[in-house]
Design a protein around this motif. Structure first.
Motif, PDB file in Angstrom:
ATOM      1  N   ARG A 153     -98.798  67.474   6.134  1.00 54.05           N
ATOM      2  CA  ARG A 153     -99.582  66.972   7.001  1.00 54.05           C
ATOM      3  C   ARG A 153    -101.076  67.051   6.698  1.00 54.05           C
ATOM      4  O   ARG A 153    -101.375  68.208   6.189  1.00 54.05           O
ATOM      5  N   ARG A 191     -95.117  79.107  20.207  1.00 51.19           N
ATOM      6  CA  ARG A 191     -95.964  79.039  19.251  1.00 51.19           C
ATOM      7  C   ARG A 191     -97.072  79.452  19.592  1.00 51.19           C
ATOM      8  O   ARG A 191     -97.771  79.493  20.622  1.00 51.19           O
ATOM      9  N   SER A 238    -101.451  78.096  14.245  1.00 51.67           N
ATOM     10  CA  SER A 238    -102.309  77.119  13.912  1.00 51.67           C
ATOM     11  C   SER A 238    -103.909  77.590  14.385  1.00 51.67           C
ATOM     12  O   SER A 238    -104.083  78.113  15.521  1.00 51.67           O
ATOM     13  N   GLU A 286    -105.596  73.773  18.384  1.00 51.49           N
ATOM     14  CA  GLU A 286    -105.791  72.436  17.865  1.00 51.49           C
ATOM     15  C   GLU A 286    -106.720  71.751  18.598  1.00 51.49           C
ATOM     16  O   GLU A 286    -107.206  71.931  19.701  1.00 51.49           O
ATOM     17  N   ASN A 306    -102.979  72.726   4.743  1.00 57.22           N
ATOM     18  CA  ASN A 306    -102.396  71.671   5.516  1.00 57.22           C
ATOM     19  C   ASN A 306    -103.056  71.759   6.974  1.00 57.22           C
ATOM     20  O   ASN A 306    -102.974  72.952   7.429  1.00 57.22           O
ATOM     21  N   TYR A 313    -102.713  75.213   9.287  1.00 54.37           N
ATOM     22  CA  TYR A 313    -101.728  75.783   9.579  1.00 54.37           C
ATOM     23  C   TYR A 313    -101.769  77.281   8.616  1.00 54.37           C
ATOM     24  O   TYR A 313    -101.887  76.946   7.173  1.00 54.37           O
ATOM     25  N   ASP A 333     -93.340  67.027   8.564  1.00 55.81           N
ATOM     26  CA  ASP A 333     -93.110  68.708   8.837  1.00 55.81           C
ATOM     27  C   ASP A 333     -94.574  68.994   8.308  1.00 55.81           C
ATOM     28  O   ASP A 333     -95.540  68.439   7.763  1.00 55.81           O
ATOM     29  N   ASP A 334     -95.008  70.418   8.956  1.00 53.22           N
ATOM     30  CA  ASP A 334     -96.217  70.945   8.781  1.00 53.22           C
ATOM     31  C   ASP A 334     -96.887  70.861   7.409  1.00 53.22           C
ATOM     32  O   ASP A 334     -98.195  70.688   7.145  1.00 53.22           O
TER      33      ASP A 334
END
Length: 344
Positions: free
Chosen positions: A122, A208, A175, A212, A150, A170, A118-119
């Protein structure tokens, strides 16, 4: 099967001109997209007359090497690292990037903690290889980069004698893109700065708000450019945007960066190209041409699966030194820029 479609042509494009003597006796091949049937988050770097290619595999890091990108599918895949069974970098091995820095090779990759895909679990990790060939020798684990948040999709670049790291942290539900200085290829120094937020409608598709996959591109006039991918990867509207900063500006200053109002590469349904994103830049063997590599789906609603495949096309430059990106073309058609004369 893919290689068989790359029919020999009389005039090879710039990317296939660097061949060894033995290779020169083989029929010339031309580039045709996609380069491989599958390959999310593709990365290409050139060292001398050799291209090294990586993409997300999920459970390991592997490199292909070739002197002719038209024959990438024929290049064997060499696994150079497998994750440990436990620990912070045990699973979800994503978005590898291979960089040559100071006489050594470095791989930056995203990974997640064992049992926590999960976020919140990471981060970005670094491996080092001091050999000449990244497909050989030992890779040393330099650990996790100590980012303030993260995140995923780390990249690095040098400008004005200084090195920088950019990634996608995040921040709450979003993001963003953040930049920080580096004292060496695995050590961050000083505070992070957020340089871009998902504040455009086209960056908020798929439910979302995402920026990125940042990638650095040096302009011919000394300007700085950072491409990035926006929106959710499961949306057909996933696309590539561009930030720019003028020559001599401080990359750590968020006010230095200007965002293009629309994506520079977006879906082209009539060409069978959907959700293009997660790109990188590389140069031709003579160093005079700049090319972009990115992944895309061949049809609608294919989301973030292995159906994403690597594509390339040449980047041209405007008289003012701004990159110009062609619209993607159909599969099995020479990509934009192939076979044309270099110009700036």
């Amino acid at each position: 099967m893919l290689a068989a479609r790359k029919i020999a042509l009389a005039g090879a494009i710039a990317l296939g001109l660097a061949c060894a003597t033995a290779d020169a006796r083989r029929p010339k091949a031309t580039i045709a997209n996609p380069l491989l049937p599958s390959g999310a988050d593709p990365w290409i770097v050139r060292q001398g007359d050799t291209y090294y290619y990586m993409n997300t595999l999920g459970n390991r890091l592997a490199i292909r090497k070739t002197r002719d990108l038209a024959r990438l599918a024929e290049a064997p895949e060499t696994t150079v690292w497998t994750p440990p069974a436990t620990g912070p970098n045990a699973q979800s091995i994503w978005a590898p990037e291979l960089h040559r820095i100071g006489g050594a090779w470095y791989i930056y990759y995203t990974a997640a903690e064992a049992g926590h895909d999960d976020d919140a679990h990471r981060g970005i990790f670094v491996l080092e290889n001091t050999g000449d060939d990244p497909t050989e020798g030992a890779w040393v684990d330099r650990g996790r980069l100590k980012t303030e948040n993260n995140g995923i999709d780390g990249t690095t670049f040098a400008q004005g004698g200084k090195r920088y790291f950019v990634y996608s942290p995040y921040i709450g539900p979003d993001s963003d893109l953040a930049i920080v200085a580096m004292s060496d290829p695995w050590t961050l120094t000083g505070p992070e700065t957020i340089i871009a937020l998902p504040d455009r409608a086209w960056e908020r598709q798929g439910g979302r708000q995402i920026l990125e996959g940042p990638e650095f591109l040096a302009g011919p006039n000394g300007d700085l450019f950072l491409s990035y991918s926006a929106s959710a990867c499961w949306s057909d509207d996933y696309a590539i945007g561009l930030l720019s900063a003028p020559r001599g500006s401080d990359p750590l200053d968020p006010k230095a960066w200007t965002k293009t109002p629309q994506p520079v590469i977006a879906k082209a349904p009539d060409q069978g190209v959907f959700a293009p994103g997660h790109n990188g830049f590389f140069t031709s063997p003579d160093g005079r041409e700049t090319w972009i590599v990115y992944h895309a789906n061949p049809g609608p609603d294919m989301k973030c699966t292995a159906k994403r495949a690597p594509r390339i096309q040449r980047v041209d430059w405007s008289p003012g030194g701004t990159p110009v990106f062609a619209r993607p073309t159909k599969a099995d058609v020479p990509p934009p820029g192939s076979g044309r004369q270099h110009h700036r």
